[in-house]
Scaffold this active site. Structure first.
Site, PDB file in Angstrom:
ATOM      1  N   LYS A 122       9.329  66.984 -25.416  1.00 48.89           N
ATOM      2  CA  LYS A 122      10.188  66.019 -26.108  1.00 48.89           C
ATOM      3  C   LYS A 122      10.613  66.563 -27.462  1.00 48.89           C
ATOM      4  O   LYS A 122       9.888  67.304 -28.125  1.00 48.89           O
ATOM      5  CB  LYS A 122       9.468  64.666 -26.242  1.00 48.89           C
TER       6      LYS A 122
ATOM      7  N   ARG B   8       2.494  62.922 -17.990  1.00 47.61           N
ATOM      8  CA  ARG B   8       3.717  63.383 -17.299  1.00 47.61           C
ATOM      9  C   ARG B   8       4.189  64.653 -18.006  1.00 47.61           C
ATOM     10  O   ARG B   8       4.638  64.600 -19.139  1.00 47.61           O
ATOM     11  CB  ARG B   8       4.768  62.274 -17.360  1.00 47.61           C
TER      12      ARG B   8
END
Ligand code: HH2
Length: 268
Positions: A214, A250
């Site tokens: 991210k 994840r």
């Protein structure tokens, strides 16, 4: 089986984006053969499950039709039949076919707000479900994210969505919750959500978290223009979230994350 028994802490979920535009692996797995090979590699690397998605949700991304999404994911799900698979979708039609093809978990980034028929599909199939928090929608969510108390507001939202899911016939024991890192959040909001994961854990459900690659992690490293981040930064974030109580991770870099979490588990 309860989701916490099916996916004990820590469990790693490998990301397989069958999309042209996902922010870290966009295009890499657009061809079914590449996606299938990636998924197999992740399972061999210790993934408890692979999360197959046919629509990017990265900031600024545009929606795709159910037909297009199904066209991307169906060949991959067919080839993976028998392997542990989750379907990353907000659409009932996509989830229904994915569950028919053997998926066991529906990962819905809209937390059942996107398609009124999705809750019934999950309930009828007896599938596992991940409910994720998002402020706004992918096209615009990063424009001006705002919270008074991000941890409390995310938890309150997920508590309400959990009650909705249960009222729609999905057993609570089959549901996990996700704070939605990067979905309508600043770097500081994302950091606070990990630091204050206890607020979310107080709802009594396992937490799934997606920190991998991210952009917030790249920004923590000092690159204010970052649109992604490194495997090393992602693994650091996963270990921190594990220490704060997260259960399912994840991630894109499965083998490395499994190794890091195995060592962390022995020592923490
Ligand atoms: N993040 C992404 C997509 N799906 N699902 C859950 N439950 N939690 C997340 O944090 C999450 C998610 C975005 O990451 P990625 O799959 O790498 O990109 P894209 O959405 O562009 O396909």
């Amino acid at each position: 089986m309860r989701i916490e028994d099916r996916f004990p802490r820590p469990s790693v979920m490998g990301v397989v984006n069958v999309t042209p535009d996902s922010f870290s692996d966009g295009g890499v797995n657009l061809r079914p053969g590449d996606a299938i090979a990636s998924a197999q590699r992740m399972l061999d690397g210790g993934a408890a499950i692979v999360d197959v998605g046919g629509e990017s949700t990265r900031p600024g991304s545009e929606a795709v039709s159910a037909e297009e999404e199904l066209g991307r994911v169906a060949p991959v799900l067919e080839a993976l039949h028998g392997a542990p698979v989750s379907i990353d979708t907000s659409k009932a039609a996509v989830a229904r076919q994915a569950l028919d093809l053997g998926a066991e978990l529906v990962n819905d980034v809209t937390a059942l707000r996107g398609d009124p028929e999705l809750a019934g599909v999950v309930a009828d199939a007896g599938a596992y479900l991940c409910l994720m928090h998002m402020q706004g929608e992918p096209r615009t969510m990063q424009a001006a994210p705002r919270y008074e108390d991000v941890a409390a507001e995310v938890a309150a939202f997920l508590e309400e969505r959990l009650a909705f899911a249960v009222s729609a016939g999905i057993p609570e024991e089959r549901i996990c919750l996700d704070p939605g890192i990067g979905f309508g959040k600043s770097v500081e909001h994302n950091v606070q959500l990990v630091r204050r994961l206890d607020v979310l854990l107080a709802l009594g459900r396992p937490v799934l978290i997606g920190l991998s690659r991210k952009r917030s992690l790249g920004r923590l490293l000092g690159d204010q223009e970052a649109t992604t981040s490194s495997a090393a930064a992602s693994i650091g974030a996963a270990v921190a979230a594990y220490d704060r109580g997260a259960t399912i991770f994840r991630v894109h870099d499965v083998r490395e994350t499994v190794e890091a979490l195995t060592v962390a588990e022995a020592m923490l």
